[in-house]
Design a protein around this motif. Structure first.
Motif, PDB file in Angstrom:
ATOM      1  N   ARG A  63     -51.222  -4.594   5.469  1.00  0.00           N
ATOM      2  CA  ARG A  63     -50.905  -3.980   3.841  1.00  0.00           C
ATOM      3  C   ARG A  63     -51.592  -3.096   2.828  1.00  0.00           C
ATOM      4  O   ARG A  63     -51.319  -2.753   1.976  1.00  0.00           O
ATOM      5  N   LEU A  64     -52.926  -2.681   3.484  1.00  0.00           N
ATOM      6  CA  LEU A  64     -53.006  -1.351   2.688  1.00  0.00           C
ATOM      7  C   LEU A  64     -52.839  -0.667   2.951  1.00  0.00           C
ATOM      8  O   LEU A  64     -52.311   0.354   1.488  1.00  0.00           O
ATOM      9  N   SER A  65     -52.339  -0.178   4.519  1.00  0.00           N
ATOM     10  CA  SER A  65     -51.248   1.210   4.546  1.00  0.00           C
ATOM     11  C   SER A  65     -50.502   0.713   3.907  1.00  0.00           C
ATOM     12  O   SER A  65     -49.780   2.138   2.853  1.00  0.00           O
ATOM     13  N   GLU A  66     -49.023   0.091   2.989  1.00  0.00           N
ATOM     14  CA  GLU A  66     -48.488  -0.138   2.699  1.00  0.00           C
ATOM     15  C   GLU A  66     -48.885   0.655   1.509  1.00  0.00           C
ATOM     16  O   GLU A  66     -47.722   0.739   0.404  1.00  0.00           O
ATOM     17  N   PHE A  67     -49.911  -0.093   0.931  1.00  0.00           N
ATOM     18  CA  PHE A  67     -50.381  -0.222  -1.081  1.00  0.00           C
ATOM     19  C   PHE A  67     -50.297   1.110  -0.670  1.00  0.00           C
ATOM     20  O   PHE A  67     -50.111   1.982  -1.715  1.00  0.00           O
ATOM     21  N   LEU A  68     -51.430   1.799  -0.150  1.00  0.00           N
ATOM     22  CA  LEU A  68     -50.751   3.634   0.226  1.00  0.00           C
ATOM     23  C   LEU A  68     -50.706   3.941   0.460  1.00  0.00           C
ATOM     24  O   LEU A  68     -49.716   5.106  -1.119  1.00  0.00           O
ATOM     25  N   GLN A  69     -48.603   3.613   0.892  1.00  0.00           N
ATOM     26  CA  GLN A  69     -47.291   4.661   0.788  1.00  0.00           C
ATOM     27  C   GLN A  69     -46.873   4.389  -0.670  1.00  0.00           C
ATOM     28  O   GLN A  69     -46.191   4.895  -1.413  1.00  0.00           O
ATOM     29  N   THR A  70     -46.801   2.746  -0.907  1.00  0.00           N
ATOM     30  CA  THR A  70     -46.479   3.084  -2.790  1.00  0.00           C
ATOM     31  C   THR A  70     -47.257   3.547  -3.905  1.00  0.00           C
ATOM     32  O   THR A  70     -46.141   4.042  -4.748  1.00  0.00           O
ATOM     33  N   ARG A  71     -48.408   4.262  -3.465  1.00  0.00           N
ATOM     34  CA  ARG A  71     -48.939   5.253  -4.331  1.00  0.00           C
ATOM     35  C   ARG A  71     -49.060   6.225  -4.287  1.00  0.00           C
ATOM     36  O   ARG A  71     -49.520   7.023  -4.735  1.00  0.00           O
ATOM     37  N   GLY A  72     -47.851   6.774  -3.033  1.00  0.00           N
ATOM     38  CA  GLY A  72     -47.415   8.547  -3.156  1.00  0.00           C
ATOM     39  C   GLY A  72     -48.579   9.170  -1.399  1.00  0.00           C
ATOM     40  O   GLY A  72     -48.423  10.119  -1.412  1.00  0.00           O
ATOM     41  N   VAL A  73     -48.812   8.502  -0.753  1.00  0.00           N
ATOM     42  CA  VAL A  73     -49.882   8.365   0.031  1.00  0.00           C
ATOM     43  C   VAL A  73     -49.828   8.077   1.360  1.00  0.00           C
ATOM     44  O   VAL A  73     -49.229   7.429   1.637  1.00  0.00           O
ATOM     45  N   GLU A  74     -49.696   9.384   2.220  1.00  0.00           N
ATOM     46  CA  GLU A  74     -49.581   8.701   3.505  1.00  0.00           C
ATOM     47  C   GLU A  74     -50.708   8.983   4.071  1.00  0.00           C
ATOM     48  O   GLU A  74     -51.726   9.552   4.329  1.00  0.00           O
ATOM     49  N   PRO A  75     -51.057   7.280   4.588  1.00  0.00           N
ATOM     50  CA  PRO A  75     -52.761   6.991   4.789  1.00  0.00           C
ATOM     51  C   PRO A  75     -52.372   7.992   6.171  1.00  0.00           C
ATOM     52  O   PRO A  75     -51.587   8.033   7.633  1.00  0.00           O
ATOM     53  N   ASP A  76     -53.598   7.448   6.777  1.00  0.00           N
ATOM     54  CA  ASP A  76     -54.136   8.347   7.935  1.00  0.00           C
ATOM     55  C   ASP A  76     -54.710   7.285   9.343  1.00  0.00           C
ATOM     56  O   ASP A  76     -54.821   5.794   8.616  1.00  0.00           O
ATOM     57  N   VAL A  77     -54.159   7.462   9.876  1.00  0.00           N
ATOM     58  CA  VAL A  77     -54.415   6.300  11.225  1.00  0.00           C
ATOM     59  C   VAL A  77     -56.382   6.300  11.914  1.00  0.00           C
ATOM     60  O   VAL A  77     -55.979   7.560  12.573  1.00  0.00           O
ATOM     61  N   PRO A  78     -57.078   5.360  12.039  1.00  0.00           N
ATOM     62  CA  PRO A  78     -57.834   5.773  12.605  1.00  0.00           C
ATOM     63  C   PRO A  78     -57.998   5.722  13.897  1.00  0.00           C
ATOM     64  O   PRO A  78     -57.369   5.367  14.670  1.00  0.00           O
ATOM     65  N   GLU A  79     -58.939   5.978  14.381  1.00  0.00           N
ATOM     66  CA  GLU A  79     -59.191   6.115  15.500  1.00  0.00           C
ATOM     67  C   GLU A  79     -60.019   4.923  16.412  1.00  0.00           C
ATOM     68  O   GLU A  79     -60.371   4.447  15.355  1.00  0.00           O
ATOM     69  N   ALA A  80     -59.160   4.553  17.279  1.00  0.00           N
ATOM     70  CA  ALA A  80     -60.045   3.051  18.193  1.00  0.00           C
ATOM     71  C   ALA A  80     -60.734   3.348  18.516  1.00  0.00           C
ATOM     72  O   ALA A  80     -61.300   4.015  19.427  1.00  0.00           O
TER      73      ALA A  80
END
Length: 173
Positions: A63-80
């Protein structure tokens, strides 16, 4: 890849959300690992619960990553990051899970007021997550109160059955 036509998100808001995404990503790993620990000690019903918690945390991350995408941001995937749990019995795992939820709630509590001054839409989105954390703290608090004084393995297994046994699954369905 940045979306050029979007209601852009300020860089500071992106930083805040990605910080929370890192926390949620860690929670996914934590609950998955907790599930493995429970299985290895024969707490099979608790293992299923922990895996469902991991799936719930994955939903928060998504949900957080999708929010970023709706705002024009490609989110970074964190390291596990590997979780460090001193799992000796179910009680210790539940304590660690409760501590994790407290820590996660504190992180939201720290970031949400700061987000208010940066981006109102992101602030409102994060307020939804705080409501989820309120519920998580309630549930984990109840769970910890059940197990807090349960030192013997036999008693922990009885409580596991009481909390997650077949009769409870039937009621929840």
């Amino acid at each position: 890849m940045e979306n050029k036509l979007a209601f852009t998100l300020p860089d500071k808001a992106k930083e805040f959300i990605e910080e929370l995404m890192n926390e949620e990503f860690f929670a996914i790993s934590f609950y998955t690992y907790l599930s493995f620990c429970c299985t290895s000690k024969g707490y099979f019903m608790a293992s299923k619960w922990a895996m469902k918690e991991s799936e719930s945390e994955r939903n928060h991350f998504t949900r957080l990553s999708e929010f970023l995408q709706t705002r024009g941001v490609e989110p970074d995937v964190p390291e596990a990051e590997s979780p460090k749990i001193e799992f000796t019995d179910l009680r210790s795992g539940i304590k660690a899970a409760y501590e994790l939820e407290i820590s996660l709630t504190q992180k939201y509590n720290e970031i949400i007021p700061l987000m208010f001054k940066v981006d109102i839409m992101a602030y409102l989105k994060l307020c939804e997550f705080m409501q989820v954390q309120e519920y998580a703290l309630k549930e984990m608090g109840e769970l910890w109160s059940m197990f807090e004084n349960a030192e013997s393995d036999q008693y922990q297994r009885q409580l596991e059955q009481q909390r997650w046994g077949e009769q409870n699954e039937t009621i929840a369905s």
